[in-house]
Design a protein around this motif. Structure first.
Motif, PDB file in Angstrom:
ATOM      1  N   THR A 135      15.866   1.349  74.079  1.00 26.49           N
ATOM      2  CA  THR A 135      17.235   1.373  73.570  1.00 26.49           C
ATOM      3  C   THR A 135      18.224   0.934  74.644  1.00 26.49           C
ATOM      4  O   THR A 135      19.026   0.013  74.436  1.00 26.49           O
ATOM      5  N   PHE A 136      18.176   1.587  75.799  1.00 23.25           N
ATOM      6  CA  PHE A 136      19.096   1.241  76.874  1.00 23.25           C
ATOM      7  C   PHE A 136      18.805  -0.157  77.406  1.00 23.25           C
ATOM      8  O   PHE A 136      19.723  -0.900  77.739  1.00 23.25           O
ATOM      9  N   GLY A 137      17.523  -0.527  77.466  1.00 19.29           N
ATOM     10  CA  GLY A 137      17.151  -1.858  77.936  1.00 19.29           C
ATOM     11  C   GLY A 137      17.663  -2.966  77.039  1.00 19.29           C
ATOM     12  O   GLY A 137      17.894  -4.094  77.495  1.00 19.29           O
ATOM     13  N   CYS A 138      17.871  -2.651  75.761  1.00 22.94           N
ATOM     14  CA  CYS A 138      18.406  -3.635  74.805  1.00 22.94           C
ATOM     15  C   CYS A 138      19.939  -3.649  74.768  1.00 22.94           C
ATOM     16  O   CYS A 138      20.534  -4.377  73.983  1.00 22.94           O
ATOM     17  N   GLY A 139      20.561  -2.827  75.589  1.00 26.70           N
ATOM     18  CA  GLY A 139      22.022  -2.814  75.632  1.00 26.70           C
ATOM     19  C   GLY A 139      22.685  -1.917  74.613  1.00 26.70           C
ATOM     20  O   GLY A 139      23.873  -2.053  74.340  1.00 26.70           O
ATOM     21  N   VAL A 140      21.910  -1.004  74.042  1.00 26.98           N
ATOM     22  CA  VAL A 140      22.468  -0.004  73.139  1.00 26.98           C
ATOM     23  C   VAL A 140      22.581   1.272  73.965  1.00 26.98           C
ATOM     24  O   VAL A 140      21.591   1.753  74.497  1.00 26.98           O
ATOM     25  N   TYR A 141      23.791   1.818  74.074  1.00 25.28           N
ATOM     26  CA  TYR A 141      24.053   2.881  75.033  1.00 25.28           C
ATOM     27  C   TYR A 141      24.560   4.166  74.380  1.00 25.28           C
ATOM     28  O   TYR A 141      25.770   4.424  74.359  1.00 25.28           O
TER      29      TYR A 141
END
Length: 176
Positions: A135-141
């Motif tokens: 999730t964070f790696g895909c830019g969803v924070y």
């Protein structure tokens, strides 16, 4: 120097732990090292009187330091010194909950060069480490909105309008 001392001096886990502790102290958090005699919420690290206590001998995942530090960092400065233990009531303080602590930990991991997979390890996050890393790696924070509301980070649109770096760059590491 004995063979054990040479190993301990170059043990990658100790080198990483040293780097994380230096970062946390550098932003103004208190980090003490001692043997923990009672288990904390996470192995080898606990929150005591507004600071972190680290037991290197029982610290399983150095990245856990960042998550626990995140709980302190997102807590309003006036409440920080009172924090100890598992912080079960942190969700009662606006923008100081689990999501914000997790988002803060990710920003700190980026700042020190720790990968999302090292932060969101298989041994934590209630079995959701891999999903959080993705999730964070895909830019969803998750948690970013709370960091923004607390004045700690800028979202993409606000950062563009101000010509500053967006999250995961932090506007400030400790909540005022």
């Amino acid at each position: 120097m004995s063979a054990f001392q040479a190993f301990a001096a170059t043990n990658p886990r100790d080198v990483l732990t040293d780097r994380l502790i230096a970062f946390l102290r550098g932003i103004g958090l208190r980090v003490d090292e001692e043997t923990l005699t009672t288990p904390g919420f996470l192995p080898g690290v606990c929150i005591r009187a507004g600071g972190l206590v680290v037991d290197r001998n029982s610290l399983e995942w150095p990245g856990d330091l960042l998550h626990e530090a995140g709980h302190l960092a997102v807590m309003p400065a006036a409440l920080r010194p009172e924090q100890s233990g598992a912080l079960h009531d942190c969700e009662q303080v606006p923008h100081a909950g689990e999501a914000e602590a997790t988002a803060w930990a990710f920003a700190a991991a980026c700042a020190v060069g720790l990968s999302a997979h090292e932060l969101f390890h298989a041994g934590g996050y209630h079995g959701h480490g891999e999903a959080l890393a993705m999730t964070f790696g895909c830019g969803v924070y998750p948690g970013l909105h709370g960091l923004m509301q607390a004045g700690m980070a800028y979202g993409l649109a606000e950062a563009r309008s101000l010509s500053v770096e967006p999250y995961p760059q932090m506007r400030r590491w400790l909540r005022p």
